[in-house]
Design an enzyme around this catalytic site. Sequence first.
Site, PDB file in Angstrom:
ATOM      1  N   ASN A 242       3.697  -0.351   6.402  1.00 51.90           N
ATOM      2  CA  ASN A 242       3.247  -1.259   7.172  1.00 51.90           C
ATOM      3  C   ASN A 242       3.527  -2.707   6.918  1.00 51.90           C
ATOM      4  O   ASN A 242       3.863  -3.424   7.684  1.00 51.90           O
ATOM      5  CB  ASN A 242       1.686  -0.915   6.846  1.00 51.90           C
ATOM      6  CG  ASN A 242       0.833  -1.893   7.551  1.00 51.90           C
ATOM      7  OD1 ASN A 242       0.752  -1.949   8.891  1.00 51.90           O
ATOM      8  ND2 ASN A 242      -0.113  -2.637   6.821  1.00 51.90           N
TER       9      ASN A 242
ATOM     10  N   HIS B 172       0.082 -19.470  -1.640  1.00 50.49           N
ATOM     11  CA  HIS B 172       1.311 -18.726  -1.149  1.00 50.49           C
ATOM     12  C   HIS B 172       2.431 -19.885  -1.415  1.00 50.49           C
ATOM     13  O   HIS B 172       3.786 -19.305  -1.392  1.00 50.49           O
ATOM     14  CB  HIS B 172       1.278 -17.976   0.346  1.00 50.49           C
ATOM     15  CG  HIS B 172       0.876 -19.011   1.465  1.00 50.49           C
ATOM     16  ND1 HIS B 172      -0.243 -19.378   2.185  1.00 50.49           N
ATOM     17  CD2 HIS B 172       1.986 -19.560   2.164  1.00 50.49           C
ATOM     18  CE1 HIS B 172      -0.071 -20.152   2.910  1.00 50.49           C
ATOM     19  NE2 HIS B 172       1.340 -20.170   3.269  1.00 50.49           N
TER      20      HIS B 172
ATOM     21  N   CYS C  47       2.432  13.431  -1.155  1.00 49.77           N
ATOM     22  CA  CYS C  47       1.914  14.129  -0.035  1.00 49.77           C
ATOM     23  C   CYS C  47       2.140  15.743  -0.093  1.00 49.77           C
ATOM     24  O   CYS C  47       2.022  16.413   0.735  1.00 49.77           O
ATOM     25  CB  CYS C  47       2.130  13.379   1.208  1.00 49.77           C
ATOM     26  SG  CYS C  47       3.824  13.530   1.722  1.00 49.77           S
TER      27      CYS C  47
ATOM     28  N   GLY D 239       0.825  -1.218   0.099  1.00 46.56           N
ATOM     29  CA  GLY D 239       0.234  -0.076   0.165  1.00 46.56           C
ATOM     30  C   GLY D 239       0.779   1.316  -0.075  1.00 46.56           C
ATOM     31  O   GLY D 239       0.741   1.878   0.981  1.00 46.56           O
ATOM     32  N   SER D 240       1.441   1.699  -1.014  1.00 47.35           N
ATOM     33  CA  SER D 240       2.079   2.979  -1.422  1.00 47.35           C
ATOM     34  C   SER D 240       1.518   3.543  -2.570  1.00 47.35           C
ATOM     35  O   SER D 240       1.361   2.755  -3.483  1.00 47.35           O
ATOM     36  CB  SER D 240       3.620   2.699  -1.279  1.00 47.35           C
ATOM     37  OG  SER D 240       4.051   4.078  -1.599  1.00 47.35           O
TER      38      SER D 240
ATOM     39  N   THR E 233      -1.466  -6.342  -2.896  1.00 42.95           N
ATOM     40  CA  THR E 233      -2.413  -6.229  -1.637  1.00 42.95           C
ATOM     41  C   THR E 233      -3.517  -5.425  -1.706  1.00 42.95           C
ATOM     42  O   THR E 233      -3.707  -4.882  -2.655  1.00 42.95           O
ATOM     43  CB  THR E 233      -1.383  -5.763  -0.450  1.00 42.95           C
ATOM     44  OG1 THR E 233      -1.192  -4.156  -0.712  1.00 42.95           O
ATOM     45  CG2 THR E 233      -0.021  -6.334  -0.257  1.00 42.95           C
TER      46      THR E 233
ATOM     47  N   MET F  81      10.067   5.892  -3.380  1.00 44.86           N
ATOM     48  CA  MET F  81      10.688   4.653  -3.977  1.00 44.86           C
ATOM     49  C   MET F  81      11.684   4.708  -5.036  1.00 44.86           C
ATOM     50  O   MET F  81      11.762   5.781  -5.740  1.00 44.86           O
ATOM     51  CB  MET F  81       9.604   3.665  -4.627  1.00 44.86           C
ATOM     52  CG  MET F  81      10.238   2.338  -4.974  1.00 44.86           C
ATOM     53  SD  MET F  81       8.594   1.257  -5.606  1.00 44.86           S
ATOM     54  CE  MET F  81       8.456   2.146  -7.275  1.00 44.86           C
TER      55      MET F  81
END
Length: 249
Positions: free
Chosen positions: A133, A115, A225, A40-41, A67, A233
């Site tokens: 996270n 998995h 942001c 989550g980015s 995810t 990244m």
Amino acid sequence: MLQIIHTEHDSPRTPLCESPFTASSHSTDNKSHLLLAASGSVATIKIPSIAQSLSHHPRLSILIILTKSASNFLGGQSPEQPHYSSLLQIPNVDGVFLDEEEWVHPWKRGNSILHIELRRWADILVVAPLSANTLAKVTGGFSDNLLTSVVRAWDTTGLVEGSNEGRRKRKRILVAPAMNTAMWRHPITKRQVRVLEEEWGIKEGDEQGEGWFEVLRPMEKELACGDVGDGAMKDWKEIVKVIEARLEL
């Protein structure tokens, strides 16, 4: 190659294929297997670019894990953020897996577990981006979604899978952290990255050593942001170069 996707209209537990994914069904395809994942980015929006840049390699197969948080960034909001189902239109991308696919088939003894099959299939796992996270989950040993379950089940010794010659076959995990500058500079992040680099990391010049993690550290720029600083990244083009080098493409 199996293609697995979800659409906005799919029930989360609706089977999307006739049979579960198994690594053994692709063991003789004579291709390098890249398991490309995003957590989550905002940097998740670079996944299409990474995949597209690798699409010209004839002997490469790519499976993508998103995810739940990562999938929110590829919902078809704009040309820069196409729907994740469109990733299957990119040559070499042979599957897209969401968390729901883990137990989409009612399990019974003898059935495959996704998995584990993905870990067996992969020659390398690349997590780009690795969110704060998911970094915390990985270093804490959590396995509460498909991606973290793959990481937790990784053959860190190289002895579980081995090779035909009985030698160790340790495969690496490559991660590209991405988060807000304050999050990247937080003391707990420094401690967690130290685990990946110093305790689990592949040491330079020691390819047959004890490590299995490689960290591509963030770069400094203006973040989505609005903050300016490190935490963004690593440039996706540089990530592609590293992938090509590690897989000897």
